[in-house]
Design an enzyme around this catalytic site. Structure first.
Site, PDB file in Angstrom:
ATOM      1  N   GLU A 104       0.704  -1.172   0.141  1.00 17.46           N
ATOM      2  CA  GLU A 104      -0.227  -0.059   0.040  1.00 17.46           C
ATOM      3  C   GLU A 104       0.767   1.226  -0.083  1.00 17.46           C
ATOM      4  O   GLU A 104       1.915   1.424   0.499  1.00 17.46           O
ATOM      5  CB  GLU A 104      -0.734   0.048   1.324  1.00 17.46           C
ATOM      6  CG  GLU A 104      -1.811  -1.143   1.409  1.00 17.46           C
ATOM      7  CD  GLU A 104      -2.779  -1.148   2.236  1.00 17.46           C
ATOM      8  OE1 GLU A 104      -3.484  -2.189   2.474  1.00 17.46           O
ATOM      9  OE2 GLU A 104      -2.800  -0.258   3.218  1.00 17.46           O
TER      10      GLU A 104
ATOM     11  N   CYS B  60       3.444   8.208   1.639  1.00 13.64           N
ATOM     12  CA  CYS B  60       4.125   7.419   2.489  1.00 13.64           C
ATOM     13  C   CYS B  60       4.195   5.979   1.694  1.00 13.64           C
ATOM     14  O   CYS B  60       3.205   5.396   0.911  1.00 13.64           O
ATOM     15  CB  CYS B  60       2.977   7.028   3.663  1.00 13.64           C
ATOM     16  SG  CYS B  60       3.401   5.848   4.932  1.00 13.64           S
TER      17      CYS B  60
ATOM     18  N   CYS C 121       6.700  -7.735   6.493  1.00 13.98           N
ATOM     19  CA  CYS C 121       8.095  -7.484   7.315  1.00 13.98           C
ATOM     20  C   CYS C 121       8.547  -8.493   8.361  1.00 13.98           C
ATOM     21  O   CYS C 121       7.501  -9.082   8.939  1.00 13.98           O
ATOM     22  CB  CYS C 121       7.790  -6.004   8.186  1.00 13.98           C
ATOM     23  SG  CYS C 121       9.081  -5.413   8.994  1.00 13.98           S
TER      24      CYS C 121
ATOM     25  N   CYS D 287       7.235  -6.541  15.049  1.00 15.44           N
ATOM     26  CA  CYS D 287       6.590  -5.525  16.163  1.00 15.44           C
ATOM     27  C   CYS D 287       5.277  -5.747  16.568  1.00 15.44           C
ATOM     28  O   CYS D 287       4.415  -6.077  15.649  1.00 15.44           O
ATOM     29  CB  CYS D 287       6.875  -4.036  15.811  1.00 15.44           C
ATOM     30  SG  CYS D 287       8.647  -3.619  15.239  1.00 15.44           S
TER      31      CYS D 287
ATOM     32  N   CYS E 218       2.040  -3.773  15.223  1.00 15.40           N
ATOM     33  CA  CYS E 218       1.910  -3.673  13.726  1.00 15.40           C
ATOM     34  C   CYS E 218       1.533  -4.713  12.999  1.00 15.40           C
ATOM     35  O   CYS E 218       1.881  -5.784  13.079  1.00 15.40           O
ATOM     36  CB  CYS E 218       3.579  -3.200  13.181  1.00 15.40           C
ATOM     37  SG  CYS E 218       3.505  -2.915  11.441  1.00 15.40           S
TER      38      CYS E 218
ATOM     39  N   CYS F  62      -1.260   4.763   9.902  1.00 12.16           N
ATOM     40  CA  CYS F  62       0.024   4.033  10.298  1.00 12.16           C
ATOM     41  C   CYS F  62      -0.211   2.653  10.666  1.00 12.16           C
ATOM     42  O   CYS F  62      -1.255   2.747  11.682  1.00 12.16           O
ATOM     43  CB  CYS F  62       0.863   4.724  11.163  1.00 12.16           C
ATOM     44  SG  CYS F  62       1.418   6.234  10.932  1.00 12.16           S
TER      45      CYS F  62
HETATM   46  N1  SAH Z   1       9.450  -0.203   9.402  1.00 10.90           N
HETATM   47  C1  SAH Z   1       9.724   1.082   9.655  1.00 10.90           C
HETATM   48  C2  SAH Z   1       8.695   1.928   8.677  1.00 10.90           C
HETATM   49  C3  SAH Z   1       7.204   1.556   8.673  1.00 10.90           C
HETATM   50  S1  SAH Z   1       6.331   1.706   9.853  1.00 10.90           S
HETATM   51  C4  SAH Z   1       9.385   1.277  11.009  1.00 10.90           C
HETATM   52  O1  SAH Z   1       9.442   0.427  11.914  1.00 10.90           O
HETATM   53  O2  SAH Z   1      10.037   2.495  11.475  1.00 10.90           O
HETATM   54  C5  SAH Z   1       5.801   3.228  10.124  1.00 10.90           C
HETATM   55  C6  SAH Z   1       5.593   3.709  11.473  1.00 10.90           C
HETATM   56  O3  SAH Z   1       4.176   3.297  11.768  1.00 10.90           O
HETATM   57  C7  SAH Z   1       6.559   3.037  12.458  1.00 10.90           C
HETATM   58  O4  SAH Z   1       6.941   4.141  13.675  1.00 10.90           O
HETATM   59  C8  SAH Z   1       5.645   1.936  13.399  1.00 10.90           C
HETATM   60  O5  SAH Z   1       6.127   1.762  14.565  1.00 10.90           O
HETATM   61  C9  SAH Z   1       4.377   2.764  13.205  1.00 10.90           C
HETATM   62  N2  SAH Z   1       3.315   1.768  13.588  1.00 10.90           N
HETATM   63  C10 SAH Z   1       3.094   0.570  13.230  1.00 10.90           C
HETATM   64  N3  SAH Z   1       2.002   0.040  13.666  1.00 10.90           N
HETATM   65  C11 SAH Z   1       1.261   1.065  13.941  1.00 10.90           C
HETATM   66  C12 SAH Z   1      -0.100   0.882  14.716  1.00 10.90           C
HETATM   67  N4  SAH Z   1      -0.753   0.085  14.477  1.00 10.90           N
HETATM   68  N5  SAH Z   1      -0.596   2.094  15.172  1.00 10.90           N
HETATM   69  C13 SAH Z   1       0.154   3.307  15.010  1.00 10.90           C
HETATM   70  N6  SAH Z   1       1.504   3.380  14.500  1.00 10.90           N
HETATM   71  C14 SAH Z   1       2.063   2.138  14.247  1.00 10.90           C
HETATM   72 FE1  SF4 Z   2       8.168  -3.869  10.409  1.00  7.86          FE
HETATM   73 FE2  SF4 Z   2       5.904  -2.735  11.325  1.00  7.86          FE
HETATM   74 FE3  SF4 Z   2       7.930  -3.169  12.745  1.00  7.86          FE
HETATM   75 FE4  SF4 Z   2       7.857  -1.299  11.020  1.00  7.86          FE
HETATM   76  S1  SF4 Z   2       6.926  -1.211  12.812  1.00  7.86           S
HETATM   77  S2  SF4 Z   2       9.699  -2.666  11.404  1.00  7.86           S
HETATM   78  S3  SF4 Z   2       6.927  -2.377   9.407  1.00  7.86           S
HETATM   79  S4  SF4 Z   2       6.918  -4.984  12.084  1.00  7.86           S
END
Ligand code: SAH
Ligand code: SF4
Length: 382
Positions: free
Chosen positions: A96, A109, A116, A120, A123, A345
């Site tokens: 996306e 974005c 990934c 995390c 996420c 996000c």
């Molecule tokens: N992988 C990279 C970039 C993509 S994620 C990273 O982790 O930085 C982009 C941002 O969205 C990151 O700061 C991530 O932690 C945040 N993010 C992921 N899942 C989220 C959620 N459910 N609610 C709010 N922010 C989230």
């Molecule tokens: Fe990967 Fe999501 Fe963690 Fe970013 S926040 S490193 S996209 S698992």
């Protein structure tokens, strides 16, 4: 899988690579600039439309080359002006891209990977597992598609896309070479001419690649912090077990000071109710970041099914912000945009925004990615 044609895809070539390409086919190097302008400024993918290129060269190009972006599966426009594209990449997965207009600024974005591997805990992209790295053409192709949808214009005119953030799906530093090449194209005047301050790479903290970054490119850096101590961060962002906070912040400071002008790190902190939003966490964060020039961006958690997390109340978010501000930090709270099209996000799972499927996003992702490993990973989710 999308069939490959065996032709050279000119969309993903940087300027030096494009010059080399024209050299290799016995043509003058200045053709590189001409063709790049057609592709990136005007969104052209048909060689016959490149009217300042001779008919003979156009025919030659048609035989050996192509301009091919990822396939657009859907384009949605939110009531707040946010746009979301779902595109299918060569591995067969969908990713996306989200456009967020805000005053004079338009931020795109962009995704770097399908899925990934870093998992995390909060996420939805991480919940899918890793499927594939995007090619240069697939990363820059997202900018190309978005730019085209606003009506491509020459680089001298104000464009809809003023900023790009590598904050879509995937960890950009784990697709290093392709992301670097695509970011060069974003900044190149023959590409999208976006200033280096307005191109931002966001990372969860892949320390060796942050160290490598300065040798290759000068872009803004955002760090996904999410916790002020190693114990909690290792739970939320598992890569922290490998590269803990002290090492990570030192690496970020080194990168920022390598830029040779005053620029500050952006620290992203997703606020999770009852997990990392307590006064103590703010106090620890104030201490942790005291030697790291930064601005802090708080992201209220964006929920998705079965995440197990909740967004804190507005009062809790404001309290957290004020504590950091009182300590002298510049703190913004990211307003949630495009929620009605699942574009916020952490809500990016590569699904088509079919309203009947909205509530079962992982199932939708599974259907879309039926031919890929992603299917198996998504199937194991609760
Ligand atoms: N992988 C990279 C970039 C993509 S994620 C990273 O982790 O930085 C982009 C941002 O969205 C990151 O700061 C991530 O932690 C945040 N993010 C992921 N899942 C989220 C959620 N459910 N609610 C709010 N922010 C989230
Ligand atoms: Fe990967 Fe999501 Fe963690 Fe970013 S926040 S490193 S996209 S698992």
């Amino acid at each position: 899988m999308i069939a490959t044609t065996g032709k050279t895809n000119l969309l993903g070539l940087t300027q030096p690579e494009m010059e080399k390409f024209f050299d290799s086919i016995g043509e003058k190097r200045f053709r590189a600039g001409q063709v790049m302008k057609w592709i990136h400024h005007f969104g052209v993918d048909d060689f016959d439309a490149m009217t300042n290129v001779s008919k003979a060269l156009r025919d030659k190009l048609k035989a050996i080359a192509e301009v091919r972006g990822p396939e657009v599966v859907s384009e949605d426009i939110s009531s707040d002006g946010t746009r979301k594209w779902v595109v299918r990449v060569e591995s067969g997965s969908c990713v996306e891209t989200v456009y967020i207009p805000q005053g004079k600024r338009g931020t795109l974005c962009v995704s770097s990977q399908a899925g990934c591997a870093l998992d995390c805990s909060f996420c939805s992209t991480g919940k899918q597992g890793f499927n594939s790295n995007l090619t240069v053409a697939e990363v820059i192709g997202q900018v190309w598609i978005a730019n085209k949808s606003f009506g491509s214009v020459p680089a001298t005119i104000d464009r809809a896309i003023t900023n790009v953030v590598m904050m879509g799906m995937g960890e950009p530093l784990l697709n290093f070479d392709n992301v670097i090449a695509a970011m060069h194209l974003m900044m190149d005047d023959l590409g999208y001419g976006i200033s280096k301050r307005r191109v931002t790479l966001s990372t969860s903290g892949v320390v060796p690649m942050i160290d490598e970054l300065a040798k290759h490119i000068d872009v803004s850096l955002a760090l996904s912090l999410h916790a002020p101590n190693d114990e909690l961060r290792s739970q939320l962002v598992p890569i922290n077990k490998k590269y803990p906070l002290k090492m990570l912040l030192e690496s970020c400071r080194n990168y920022m000071s390598s830029l040779g002008e005053k620029r500050v790190l952006t620290v992203e902190y997703t606020l999770l109710k009852g997990v990392n939003d307590h006064v103590d966490h703010a106090v620890q964060m104030i201490e942790l970041l005291k030697d790291t020039p930064c601005k802090i961006n708080l992201i209220p958690f964006n929920p998705f099914p079965h995440s197990g997390y909740e967004r804190p109340s507005n009062n809790a978010i404001r309290r957290f912000q004020e504590l950091l501000q009182q300590a002298g930090y510049n703190v913004t709270v990211r307003t949630t945009r495009g929620e009605d099209i699942d574009a916020a996000c952490g809500q990016l799972v590569g699904q088509v925004n079919d309203r009947t499927r909205r509530s079962s996003r992982l199932i939708a992702a599974r259907e879309l990615n039926a031919e890929s490993d992603l299917a198996q990973n998504a199937a194991t989710q609760p």
